[in-house]
Design an enzyme around this catalytic site. Sequence first.
Site, mmCIF file in Angstrom:
data_model
loop_
_atom_site.group_PDB
_atom_site.id
_atom_site.type_symbol
_atom_site.label_atom_id
_atom_site.label_comp_id
_atom_site.label_asym_id
_atom_site.label_seq_id
_atom_site.Cartn_x
_atom_site.Cartn_y
_atom_site.Cartn_z
ATOM 1 N N ASP A 55 -6.160 5.917 1.485
ATOM 2 C CA ASP A 55 -6.420 4.521 1.149
ATOM 3 C C ASP A 55 -7.783 4.161 1.747
ATOM 4 O O ASP A 55 -7.993 4.355 2.950
ATOM 5 C CB ASP A 55 -5.300 3.654 1.774
ATOM 6 C CG ASP A 55 -5.319 2.224 1.301
ATOM 7 O OD1 ASP A 55 -6.418 1.636 1.246
ATOM 8 O OD2 ASP A 55 -4.241 1.693 1.003
ATOM 9 N N HIS B 77 0.821 -1.213 0.000
ATOM 10 C CA HIS B 77 0.000 0.000 0.000
ATOM 11 C C HIS B 77 0.856 1.266 0.000
ATOM 12 O O HIS B 77 0.489 2.268 -0.605
ATOM 13 C CB HIS B 77 -0.930 -0.001 1.223
ATOM 14 C CG HIS B 77 -1.963 -1.080 1.148
ATOM 15 N ND1 HIS B 77 -3.296 -0.824 0.953
ATOM 16 C CD2 HIS B 77 -1.851 -2.433 1.188
ATOM 17 C CE1 HIS B 77 -3.955 -1.966 0.894
ATOM 18 N NE2 HIS B 77 -3.102 -2.962 1.037
HETATM 19 C C1 UDX Z 1 -0.985 -7.463 -0.115
HETATM 20 C C2 UDX Z 1 -1.908 -8.563 -0.597
HETATM 21 O O1 UDX Z 1 -1.396 -9.828 -0.330
HETATM 22 C C3 UDX Z 1 -2.254 -8.408 -2.024
HETATM 23 O O2 UDX Z 1 -3.108 -9.462 -2.430
HETATM 24 C C4 UDX Z 1 -2.938 -7.111 -2.216
HETATM 25 O O3 UDX Z 1 -3.302 -6.973 -3.572
HETATM 26 C C5 UDX Z 1 -2.005 -5.997 -1.772
HETATM 27 O O4 UDX Z 1 -1.593 -6.201 -0.435
HETATM 28 P P1 UDX Z 1 1.476 -8.436 -0.768
HETATM 29 O O5 UDX Z 1 1.041 -9.782 -0.328
HETATM 30 O O6 UDX Z 1 2.686 -7.917 -0.148
HETATM 31 O O7 UDX Z 1 0.308 -7.361 -0.661
HETATM 32 O O8 UDX Z 1 1.651 -8.576 -2.360
HETATM 33 P P2 UDX Z 1 1.835 -7.539 -3.525
HETATM 34 O O9 UDX Z 1 0.633 -6.689 -3.700
HETATM 35 O O10 UDX Z 1 2.245 -8.319 -4.695
HETATM 36 O O11 UDX Z 1 3.020 -6.577 -3.060
HETATM 37 C C6 UDX Z 1 4.303 -7.042 -2.805
HETATM 38 C C7 UDX Z 1 5.268 -5.941 -3.147
HETATM 39 O O12 UDX Z 1 6.525 -6.268 -2.573
HETATM 40 C C8 UDX Z 1 5.496 -5.766 -4.630
HETATM 41 O O13 UDX Z 1 5.510 -4.406 -4.964
HETATM 42 C C9 UDX Z 1 6.869 -6.369 -4.876
HETATM 43 O O14 UDX Z 1 7.593 -5.736 -5.893
HETATM 44 C C10 UDX Z 1 7.545 -6.187 -3.541
HETATM 45 N N1 UDX Z 1 8.525 -7.242 -3.266
HETATM 46 C C11 UDX Z 1 8.138 -8.521 -3.075
HETATM 47 C C12 UDX Z 1 9.876 -6.899 -3.231
HETATM 48 O O15 UDX Z 1 10.222 -5.748 -3.433
HETATM 49 N N2 UDX Z 1 10.762 -7.870 -2.953
HETATM 50 C C13 UDX Z 1 10.425 -9.158 -2.729
HETATM 51 O O16 UDX Z 1 11.320 -9.963 -2.479
HETATM 52 C C14 UDX Z 1 9.066 -9.493 -2.795
#
Ligand code: UDX
Length: 455
Positions: free
Chosen positions: A113, A20
């Site tokens: 948000d 977020h």
């Molecule tokens: C959460 C929810 O799980 C997701 O379904 C919702 O849409 C947004 O909030 P998250 O699980 O962290 O988020 O997944 P995602 O939305 O894909 O965000 C992960 C972020 O972390 C991405 O921007 C990705 O680039 C970053 N990331 C992930 C890294 O920078 N390094 C990593 O090793 C893994």
Amino acid sequence: MERNVYRAHCLVLAFPAQGHINPMMAFSKRLERKGVKVTLVITKSISNPIHKESLTSITLETISDGYDEGGIAKAESIHAYLERFRQVGSQTLAELIEKVSSSGCPVSCVVYDPFVPWALDVAKKFGLLGAALFTQPCVVNNIYYHVHKGVLKVPLSKTEILLPGLPPLESQDMPSFIYDSVSYPAAFDMFVGQFTNLDQADWVFVNTFYELEQKVVDWMAKIWPLRTIGPTIPSMFLDKRLEDDKNYGFDIFKPNTDACMKWLNGRPKGSVVYVSFGSMVAFEVEQMEEIAWGLRMSNRCFLWVVRESEEVKLPKNFVEETSEKGLVVRWCPQLEVLAHEAVGCFVTHCGWNSTLEALSFGVPMVGVPYWSDQSTNAKYIMDVWKMGLRAPVDEKGIIRRKAAEHCIREIMEGERGKEIKKIAFKWRKLAKEAVDEGGSSDKNIEEFVANLVHS
Ligand code: UDX
């Protein structure tokens, strides 16, 4: 930019989570580029500070969620956290607006948000404009909206769900908090509660792009002043118009950048399977083992992000035994990894940021959704955007090793993979065009800023 030449001042409030904060920051930078002063607001409980150098001239401020030491992890329940955040956050946000406004550059709009809808009420008390920024796709927001309106009843009774702007969906394509509203009552309330006061918002932004979700955007834009403003990915990876916009500015964990990039640099084009399940997903041990075996059986080189808390779930000696083919790290610079030409496939939990990043970089996906919006995103990845496969589950809901292996092979060497790679070019181009000068998202941001100036 000098204070006296700012076109307007926006206070941008991010919900305290990896997925977020970064979209809010990327949007802030686009506003700043158009001459808006931005004050980015996070909670004091964010333990890892935002990388200061990535802020450009954005001002960073904090408010309290009532759990300054430790944040949500210190709350008795999600429900308790959200309730305290509402109470303490409303008050500290109001104090911040007063402080910032008296500093000579009055705030004209609060961008928030919708996980914290009370922020709009605070903005309205001060007579300010309010803009919601949804960090999940329109399709998912549309589902929550219909639950909020009582049109879609939970528990779901029908096998086929028909909603305007969406293709027919089955219950397994629904966000988990809808098909299983009982297990996560606080999350259910929060997602559905995003719409309680949305009618009072002056703008409703969504981190997506028009070309990706045209039908549902058109439908939702009849209800609210809804505009697409994404993908909120740093400019250097897309239109390259914001010279100093290198990478996201917030990492929940420290990325192992050097090791990852060095390892990728030596690999042939399209040869690597990148695996990551974002910042929150915690699979059962059995599922982690099946994925590990599937990956091994695919016989491909892989880079797998396994957060520290998940490491114990890997099969015994997995890291050592696969070290010739694989690299396992606790966190990586995902954008740089996805942008690297060695990466040919992304095994992902289908979090919205990861999905949007893969679409924007044209990387085919194997969807391994876990909860929240991820099943809906996986459905769209496979059947609507045709950018990947959703790994099938068995009767216990587990993706078995053979299924994981098959999906990876299909993408890396099968006919399906070839088709997806052709389609990937299209999405990559459209994502860039959306945020580039005169593109659909760029125009929407420009229209917003022009309205701020005249309001
Ligand atoms: C959460 C929810 O799980 C997701 O379904 C919702 O849409 C947004 O909030 P998250 O699980 O962290 O988020 O997944 P995602 O939305 O894909 O965000 C992960 C972020 O972390 C991405 O921007 C990705 O680039 C970053 N990331 C992930 C890294 O920078 N390094 C990593 O090793 C893994």
